[in-house]
Design a protein around this motif. Structure first.
Motif, PDB file in Angstrom:
ATOM      1  N   ASP A 143       0.841  -1.196   0.000  1.00 16.79           N
ATOM      2  CA  ASP A 143       0.000   0.000   0.000  1.00 16.79           C
ATOM      3  C   ASP A 143       0.877   1.247   0.000  1.00 16.79           C
ATOM      4  OD1 ASP A 143      -2.800   1.223   2.038  1.00 16.79           O
ATOM      5  OD2 ASP A 143      -2.253   1.497  -0.069  1.00 16.79           O
ATOM      6  N   VAL A 144       0.366   2.322  -0.598  1.00 18.24           N
ATOM      7  CA  VAL A 144       1.009   3.644  -0.549  1.00 18.24           C
ATOM      8  C   VAL A 144      -0.078   4.675  -0.294  1.00 18.24           C
ATOM      9  CG1 VAL A 144       2.955   3.084  -2.057  1.00 18.24           C
ATOM     10  CG2 VAL A 144       0.838   3.920  -3.065  1.00 18.24           C
ATOM     11  N   THR A 145       0.294   5.808   0.290  1.00 12.61           N
ATOM     12  CA  THR A 145      -0.682   6.865   0.552  1.00 12.61           C
ATOM     13  C   THR A 145       0.033   8.206   0.615  1.00 12.61           C
ATOM     14  OG1 THR A 145      -2.386   7.641   2.082  1.00 12.61           O
ATOM     15  CG2 THR A 145      -0.499   6.529   3.063  1.00 12.61           C
TER      16      THR A 145
ATOM     17  N   GLY B 141       0.706  16.296  -0.610  1.00 18.70           N
ATOM     18  CA  GLY B 141       1.351  15.478  -1.621  1.00 18.70           C
ATOM     19  C   GLY B 141       2.861  15.516  -1.608  1.00 18.70           C
ATOM     20  N   ARG B 142       3.465  16.288  -0.730  1.00 21.03           N
ATOM     21  CA  ARG B 142       4.929  16.412  -0.725  1.00 21.03           C
ATOM     22  C   ARG B 142       5.601  15.186  -0.117  1.00 21.03           C
ATOM     23  NH1 ARG B 142       7.041  20.462  -2.813  1.00 21.03           N
ATOM     24  NH2 ARG B 142       5.851  22.341  -3.248  1.00 21.03           N
ATOM     25  N   LYS B 143       4.859  14.413   0.627  1.00 14.70           N
ATOM     26  CA  LYS B 143       5.397  13.191   1.216  1.00 14.70           C
ATOM     27  C   LYS B 143       4.413  12.051   0.966  1.00 14.70           C
ATOM     28  CE  LYS B 143       7.662  15.689   5.000  1.00 14.70           C
ATOM     29  NZ  LYS B 143       7.682  15.908   6.456  1.00 14.70           N
TER      30      LYS B 143
ATOM     31  N   GLN C  60       8.291  -3.438   6.508  1.00 15.35           N
ATOM     32  CA  GLN C  60       8.787  -2.084   6.681  1.00 15.35           C
ATOM     33  C   GLN C  60       7.736  -1.074   6.218  1.00 15.35           C
ATOM     34  OE1 GLN C  60      11.880  -1.019   7.880  1.00 15.35           O
ATOM     35  NE2 GLN C  60      12.273  -3.142   8.446  1.00 15.35           N
ATOM     36  N   MET C  61       7.681   0.050   6.937  1.00 12.16           N
ATOM     37  CA  MET C  61       6.890   1.214   6.512  1.00 12.16           C
ATOM     38  C   MET C  61       7.855   2.380   6.370  1.00 12.16           C
ATOM     39  SD  MET C  61       3.736   0.641   9.145  1.00 12.16           S
ATOM     40  CE  MET C  61       4.790  -0.097  10.381  1.00 12.16           C
ATOM     41  N   LYS C  62       7.786   3.084   5.240  1.00 10.35           N
ATOM     42  CA  LYS C  62       8.784   4.114   4.959  1.00 10.35           C
ATOM     43  C   LYS C  62       8.108   5.406   4.521  1.00 10.35           C
ATOM     44  CE  LYS C  62      12.286   0.695   3.899  1.00 10.35           C
ATOM     45  NZ  LYS C  62      13.522   0.362   3.219  1.00 10.35           N
ATOM     46  N   LEU C  63       8.699   6.510   4.967  1.00  9.91           N
ATOM     47  CA  LEU C  63       8.224   7.842   4.601  1.00  9.91           C
ATOM     48  C   LEU C  63       9.176   8.418   3.569  1.00  9.91           C
ATOM     49  CD1 LEU C  63       6.268  10.246   5.207  1.00  9.91           C
ATOM     50  CD2 LEU C  63       7.978  11.024   6.865  1.00  9.91           C
ATOM     51  N   TRP C  64       8.625   8.888   2.435  1.00  9.20           N
ATOM     52  CA  TRP C  64       9.423   9.367   1.311  1.00  9.20           C
ATOM     53  C   TRP C  64       9.116  10.833   1.023  1.00  9.20           C
ATOM     54  CZ3 TRP C  64      12.655   5.778  -1.142  1.00  9.20           C
ATOM     55  CH2 TRP C  64      12.411   4.436  -0.842  1.00  9.20           C
ATOM     56  N   ASP C  65      10.095  11.508   0.435  1.00  7.53           N
ATOM     57  CA  ASP C  65       9.896  12.845  -0.113  1.00  7.53           C
ATOM     58  C   ASP C  65       9.527  12.677  -1.592  1.00  7.53           C
ATOM     59  OD1 ASP C  65      11.234  15.988   0.522  1.00  7.53           O
ATOM     60  OD2 ASP C  65      10.487  15.416  -1.447  1.00  7.53           O
ATOM     61  N   THR C  66       8.349  13.168  -1.984  1.00  7.99           N
ATOM     62  CA  THR C  66       7.870  12.957  -3.353  1.00  7.99           C
ATOM     63  C   THR C  66       8.751  13.658  -4.372  1.00  7.99           C
ATOM     64  OG1 THR C  66       5.652  12.957  -2.394  1.00  7.99           O
ATOM     65  CG2 THR C  66       5.806  13.025  -4.787  1.00  7.99           C
TER      66      THR C  66
ATOM     67  N   CYS D 241      14.376   8.878   1.211  1.00 10.71           N
ATOM     68  CA  CYS D 241      13.669   8.161   2.272  1.00 10.71           C
ATOM     69  C   CYS D 241      13.911   8.899   3.583  1.00 10.71           C
ATOM     70  CB  CYS D 241      14.146   6.713   2.364  1.00 10.71           C
ATOM     71  SG  CYS D 241      13.280   5.759   3.626  1.00 10.71           S
ATOM     72  N   LEU D 242      12.853   9.457   4.162  1.00 11.07           N
ATOM     73  CA  LEU D 242      12.999  10.315   5.343  1.00 11.07           C
ATOM     74  C   LEU D 242      12.988   9.525   6.644  1.00 11.07           C
ATOM     75  CD1 LEU D 242      10.539  13.132   4.203  1.00 11.07           C
ATOM     76  CD2 LEU D 242      13.022  13.062   3.939  1.00 11.07           C
ATOM     77  N   GLN D 243      12.107   8.516   6.754  1.00  9.59           N
ATOM     78  CA  GLN D 243      12.006   7.750   8.003  1.00  9.59           C
ATOM     79  C   GLN D 243      11.602   6.319   7.694  1.00  9.59           C
ATOM     80  OE1 GLN D 243       9.546  10.900  10.169  1.00  9.59           O
ATOM     81  NE2 GLN D 243      10.430   9.828  11.897  1.00  9.59           N
TER      82      GLN D 243
END
Length: 586
Positions: A345-347, A352-354, A363-369, A374-376
């Motif tokens: 899944d993605v959200t 929309g910036r992340k 794993q769950m990952k936070l990205w900068d669009t 990969c931020l966290q």
């Protein structure tokens, strides 16, 4: 050094003659002919160098220069030039730095040795306390450090020392005698091959906390050869593991001529993006107008950019996440390599910036669009099945994740900690949907129930479970926010109210086959049409008012698992399938 010379002119030829040419200056070619007076001029008489510096009152007995001087106009006396060197002797020896330099830390010599030799001597000095002296000085001692230890070991290095056979035999444990065959019990009784070892005691007689450790067999190999060391090569970490996230930008330039990135909506190409979503009447699409290719395995999820929908994010079973352009060129903008197993899944965040992604690699990952960084990273050791940002603007640092261990976990990204756990389901959690102005949320699970929760309170406020109910792996909110549609695995779509959470039995959408697949439900922006993919590769459209099937579109060769209506278009739908293709329909 400058010399004052006298010149005389010849009246007939006008040539210059040098007087007292002891340095052979006349043989040096002149760059310019010297200017001379007329033939009646008085010849120049040689004079001593005049006093050119007023700072030298003693008439050239000292050399005085300024920092700005580029030339010395002083004649240094011969006596000054031949004076012996005065002052203290250089304590660091001659100019050759490594010849016989006496440094503050000792005598320094330049030496060359292999890395193996240096490591050998360094370890010997660190462990045994001595090493060979690398100096070439014949008067220097041969051994440095502990001379007694060196003499005891025969100056052997640490890698050449061997334990003698006698010492090995001394250290070896020995069995007690097998005893006498005729003695049955007591001292000297026969024990045979079960004889104990010398020094062994019963466990109960040992001091507290001391254990007997097993040692080698009696018939150990007494070979003095060292054991062959098997080198194990460390496996290279996979791309996508923690700390190995990478991204690839596929465009020519990150910015256009105005310095805008792809995050800026293309209002010039699509002016309808400035309108309100759902303000126009929508129609059912008919033909495929574009196909996005790039995934090498099935597409599992697609998400449009919030509000405008000019970008699209897709997660695939080939472990990649791709960002696509929808309106301008229809190409892939960026690929995110961040997982080692299929993306579930993605959200997007509200702006929309992340965006968040979750995968079967737990794993769950936070990205900068925009940058792809990969931020966290978040993980609790379980597989996340769905992931959602909190929709409120002041809670964009909080997200929920439905896990395989029957829990919904609430994370705070500022601290990286789990701040709440909603633990009431009896099976893995499949969906999370926010309702009632984001004060509540609804979850579905493999336990064939629907549960509603108040935000941040881990107590179920509504529990929906009927004997005829099936699991509902996909839930979508109606554009009016009054209803949510749940894809039931008995090949129908059920409609529930968001305020009372009661099923609307007048609205039931069937006629497609989805048993075993979590096919996403979609609504047109004006809420007039409801749509769903099915297991045969079709995209089925129903009319919201009547519940009748209006169109069955043959979209893909495999199951259509995800689709989205473009929010500012009247009839455009994006579909994603397990055949690895993403298509745009109009």
């Amino acid at each position: 050094m400058s010399l004052a010379l006298g010149y005389s002119s010849d009246d007939d030829t006008g040539s210059v003659s040098h007087n007292q040419d002891v340095f052979g200056i006349s043989s040096i070619p002149a760059t310019k002919r010297l200017r001379v007076g007329d033939s009646s001029s008085v010849p120049i008489v040689a004079q001593a160098a005049p006093d050119v510096l007023s700072e030298d009152p003693l008439n050239q007995t000292s050399l005085i220069t300024r920092p700005t001087d580029t030339q010395m106009n002083v004649n240094i006396p011969l006596a000054s030039m031949t004076l012996p060197i005065q002052g203290p002797e250089n304590p660091f020896g001659p100019t050759n730095r490594f010849a016989t330099q006496n440094a503050l830390a000792g005598h320094v010599e330049e030496q060359e040795m292999s890395e193996h030799s240096f490591r050998q001597q360094h370890l010997t000095y660190s462990i045994l306390g001595y090493s060979a002296n690398p100096s070439v000085d014949p008067n220097a001692p041969a051994i440095l450090g502990n001379i007694e230890a060196a003499a005891a070991n025969g100056t052997a290095t640490i890698d050449t020392m061997r334990v003698s056979r006698e010492k090995k035999n001394e250290l070896k444990r020995k069995r007690k005698s097998r005893g006498d065959l005729e003695v049955v019990d007591g001292e000297g009784a026969y024990v045979g091959p079960w004889a104990s070892w010398d020094g062994d005691e019963p466990q109960g007689l040992l001091p507290e906390g001391v254990d007997i450790e097993g040692e080698g067999d009696e018939e150990d190999d007494d070979d003095d050869e060292p054991e062959e060391v098997v080198k194990t090569r460390k496996a290279k970490p996979k791309r996508g593991t923690a700390g190995q996230e990478t991204t690839v930008f596929h465009g020519k330039s990150m910015t256009d001529y105005q310095g805008r990135t792809y995050m800026h909506p293309p209002f010039s190409e699509a002016p309808q993006l400035q309108e309100e979503p759902g303000s126009q009447e929508c129609f059912i699409p008919k033909v495929c107008v574009h196909t996005w290719t790039g995934h090498t395995a099935g597409v599992s999820v697609i998400r449009l950019f919030p509000t405008t929908g000019h970008l699209m994010l897709s997660g695939s079973m080939d472990t990649k996440i791709k960002l696509w352009d929808v309106y301008t060129h229809g190409n892939c903008l960026r690929t995110f390599h961040g997982h080692v197993k299929a993306v579930k899944d993605v959200t997007f965040s509200n702006d929309g910036r992340k965006f968040l992604s979750c995968s079967y690699d737990r794993q769950m990952k936070l990205w900068d669009t925009e940058t792809g960084q990969c931020l966290q990273r978040f993980s609790n050791g379980k597989i996340p099945y769905c992931i959602r940002f909190h929709p409120d603007e002041d809670k964009q640092h909080i997200f929920l994740a439905g896990m395989s261990d029957k829990k919904i976990i609430q994370y705070d990204m500022n601290s990286g900690e789990i701040t709440q756990e909603y633990d009431q389901h009896l099976g893995p959690v499949n969906t999370i949907t926010f309702v009632d102005d984001n004060r509540r949320f609804v979850t579905t699970s493999d336990d064939k129930t629907i549960r509603a929760w108040d935000w941040d309170i881990p107590v179920v406020i509504k529990y929906i479970a009927e004997p005829y109910m099936h699991s509902m792996p996909a839930v979508t909110l109606h554009p009016s926010k009054k209803y949510f549609a749940a894809q039931s695995l008995d090949n129908q779509i059920l409609i529930y109210s968001t305020d009372t959470f009661r099923q609307n039995r007048k609205k039931r959408f069937a006629g497609h086959t989805v048993a075993g697949y979590a096919c996403q439900v979609g609504f047109s922006p004006d809420g007039k049409w409801i749509s769903s993919g099915d297991a045969e590769g079709n995209l089925v459209f129903w009319e919201w008012k009547t519940g009748r099937v209006k169109k069955r579109l043959r979209a893909h060769n495999k199951v259509v698992i995800a689709h989205e209506w473009l929010p500012h278009e009247t009839s455009k739908v994006v579909t994603g399938s397990w055949d690895g293709l993403i298509k745009l329909w109009d």
